[in-house]
Design a protein around this motif. Structure first.
Motif, short mmCIF file in Angstrom:
data_model
loop_
_atom_site.label_atom_id
_atom_site.label_comp_id
_atom_site.label_asym_id
_atom_site.label_seq_id
_atom_site.Cartn_x
_atom_site.Cartn_y
_atom_site.Cartn_z
N THR A 12 -0.59 -27.95 -17.78
CA THR A 12 -1.02 -27.30 -16.54
C THR A 12 -1.22 -28.37 -15.48
O THR A 12 -1.89 -29.37 -15.72
N TYR A 47 -3.52 -18.78 -8.75
CA TYR A 47 -2.12 -19.21 -8.81
C TYR A 47 -2.09 -20.52 -9.59
O TYR A 47 -2.71 -21.51 -9.18
N TYR A 79 1.15 -14.66 -22.99
CA TYR A 79 0.31 -15.61 -22.29
C TYR A 79 -0.91 -14.88 -21.76
O TYR A 79 -0.86 -13.68 -21.46
N SER A 96 0.97 -12.26 -14.47
CA SER A 96 2.43 -12.26 -14.35
C SER A 96 2.89 -13.70 -14.23
O SER A 96 2.24 -14.52 -13.58
N VAL A 97 4.03 -14.01 -14.87
CA VAL A 97 4.57 -15.37 -14.88
C VAL A 97 6.00 -15.34 -14.35
O VAL A 97 6.77 -14.43 -14.66
N LYS A 98 6.35 -16.35 -13.55
CA LYS A 98 7.71 -16.49 -13.02
C LYS A 98 8.20 -17.90 -13.27
O LYS A 98 7.48 -18.87 -12.99
N GLN A 99 9.41 -18.04 -13.81
CA GLN A 99 10.01 -19.36 -13.95
C GLN A 99 10.55 -19.79 -12.60
O GLN A 99 11.29 -19.07 -11.95
N PHE A 155 6.78 -23.16 -14.30
CA PHE A 155 6.41 -21.77 -14.13
C PHE A 155 5.23 -21.65 -13.18
O PHE A 155 4.42 -22.57 -13.06
N SER A 156 5.13 -20.49 -12.54
CA SER A 156 3.91 -20.13 -11.80
C SER A 156 3.32 -18.89 -12.46
O SER A 156 4.04 -18.00 -12.91
N LEU A 157 1.99 -18.86 -12.52
CA LEU A 157 1.28 -17.72 -13.09
C LEU A 157 0.33 -17.16 -12.05
O LEU A 157 -0.39 -17.91 -11.39
N SER A 171 -2.84 -14.51 -11.64
CA SER A 171 -3.84 -13.76 -12.39
C SER A 171 -4.82 -13.14 -11.41
O SER A 171 -5.25 -13.78 -10.45
#
Length: 473
Positions: free
Chosen positions: A124, A135, A158, A167-170, A182-184, A186
């Motif tokens: 991280t 974020y 996750y 939600s996660v995005k590569q 990746f960004s997450l 929450s």
């Protein structure tokens, strides 16, 4: 392990300084001293390291600090695992933050938490919080092989120890260093602020195919003609599903009306890991039941197409059943197909993804999330909403989301919420989805989160149900 001070300071090499120069003030000796001071200030805060006796901290915040911290970010990343990838990769990796360095410098948390399992390192790197949304930027690196790619899927495995609706995005992949970024996002409100966050990941897929399509080997019209009366049953085995307003359509999953299995196994032409076990009408709607014998692969959609492969009917809802042994059943419902004649001449098509073997393991990073961003109130005149029983009381904005305060009648459906769009100064219009909504005595608070960080200075106007609300920073 504490980083070597000389290595940290020497990380500001000429190549990196050229990269920094695009964003920073002129690189004279005075500015470089300030950059190093600010860098050490951040390192001291995040890692509890004593300052070298030759450095003193600036007493007053100046404009150069936000640029200096961008430089510090580059050097910090360079000595915490991404150095081998080079400056270009660091710039690509941090693009969502790099051009918005004021957000990170004022409120961001730089993180150096990492964990290695099964030859994969999860690290991280940075986190931002605005009191409603967190974020988080993190990477996965394959230390032993070549199992990662530009098309990965973390498969909902996750979670954070606090917050909701993840939600996660590569956002990037570097084949040279075998590192994926990746960004997450929450959502969890003020519960996230100042808390020690545990971010966990458990198994994922390093390779995901492009979306594929395959038609059923038997025409649906012919199947239903030979099975004119569909038998149904009520079951408590449904454990989830999808579709617009799914919870309203299926408020009680303990008693769901589904097809009984005919024990048929109608195959698809090019996809051999799933079969159709029944097709029929229940309560005036067409149902299609499938058996998925390789659950790591999954369907994106089921649809009916004409002879030219034009989509005629898409499914409205999908139901997922509890896993039985190595397979599980799925059922797709088409609200708009009410009689057999609508199926004449159509094929049943599946759009799906196929995966390689999952990468097993458990990874955990722990870090403290900084205090939240300050949101700004957007002045507005009275806005006419499509539901005239709702009134817009307040608009607040952060680099992560827009929040609307509404009053009036209680909402009975998410469909009653206003449609929100951002008009950017470059001409682009971004549609925003509601990610969190809560009702209270004063009305409704609804949050529209961004897919990525958006600097307020990039926004020209907010469009609410088509009404333009100009925005000035």
């Amino acid at each position: 392990m504490k980083p070597n001070r000389n290595d940290l300071l020497n990380a500001l090499n000429e190549q990196q300084l050229e990269q920094i120069a695009e964003y920073a003030v002129p690189m004279d000796a005075h500015t470089l001293d300030h950059i190093k001071e600010r860098f050490w200030q951040k390192v001291q805060h995040e890692q509890d390291i004593e300052l070298p006796p030759t450095l003193t901290l600036p007493k007053k915040r100046n404009n150069w600090i936000k640029y200096g911290l961008a430089a510090a970010l580059i050097s910090c990343v360079a000595v915490t695992g991404a150095a081998a990838s080079g400056v270009a990769w660091v710039d690509e990796l941090f693009q969502p933050l790099f051009n918005r360095s004021y957000v990170v410098s004022e409120y961001g948390t730089f993180v150096t938490s990492s964990d290695i399992n099964n030859g994969i390192e999860m690290r991280t790197l940075a986190a931002i919080n605005d009191g409603e949304t967190a974020y988080v930027l993190f990477t996965l690196t394959d230390l032993d092989g070549n199992r990662l790619s530009e098309r990965m899927d973390l498969y909902d495995n996750y979670w954070l120890n606090t917050g909701t609706s993840f939600s996660v995005k590569q956002i990037a992949y570097n084949p040279e260093t075998k590192t994926a970024a990746f960004s997450l996002l929450s959502h969890g409100g003020s519960k996230l602020t100042g808390k020690t966050i545990s971010f966990k990941l458990r198994s994922f897929f390093g390779q995901k195919s492009e979306a594929k399509h395959s038609a059923l080997t038997l025409l649906p019209y012919d199947y239903v003609s030979s099975h004119p009366i569909a038998e149904g049953r009520f079951t408590s085995e449904v454990n989830g599903g999808g579709g617009q307003d799914f919870q309203e359509a299926f408020p009680d999953l303990s008693q769901v009306h589904v097809l009984s299995s005919n024990n048929d196994e109608v195959e698809f032409q090019a996809m051999k890991w799933a079969v159709v076990t029944n097709i029929g009408f229940l309560e005036g709607k067409l149902h299609v039941q499938l058996q998925n014998n390789k659950p790591e692969n999954h369907f994106k959609s089921l649809y009916f197409a004409d002879e030219h492969n034009n989509v005629i009917w898409n499914h409205n809802y999908s139901l997922s059943f509890e896993k039985q042994s190595v397979s599980h059943s799925e059922e797709y419902i088409f609200n708009d197909i009410n009689n057999i004649e609508q199926l004449r001449g159509l094929t049943l098509q599946a759009e799906y993804f196929e995966y390689g073997d999952p990468i097993e393991g458990t990874w955990k990073n722990t870090f403290k999330l900084a205090s939240s961003l300050e949101t700004m109130t957007v002045p507005h005149q009275e806005v006419e909403l499509r539901d005239d029983q709702l009134r817009l009381d307040k608009i607040t904005l952060s680099p992560l989301n827009v929040t609307l305060q509404l009053s009036g009648k209680p909402l009975s459906s998410m469909d009653e919420l206003p449609k929100l769009q951002l008009k950017l100064k470059n001409g682009n219009i971004i549609d925003l989805n509601t990610t969190n909504s809560r009702q209270h005595e004063q009305g409704v608070t609804t949050i529209y989160s961004f897919a990525d960080i958006i600097e307020p200075t990039e926004i020209e106007a907010i469009l609410i149900d088509g009404n333009r609300v100009p925005f000035q920073t």
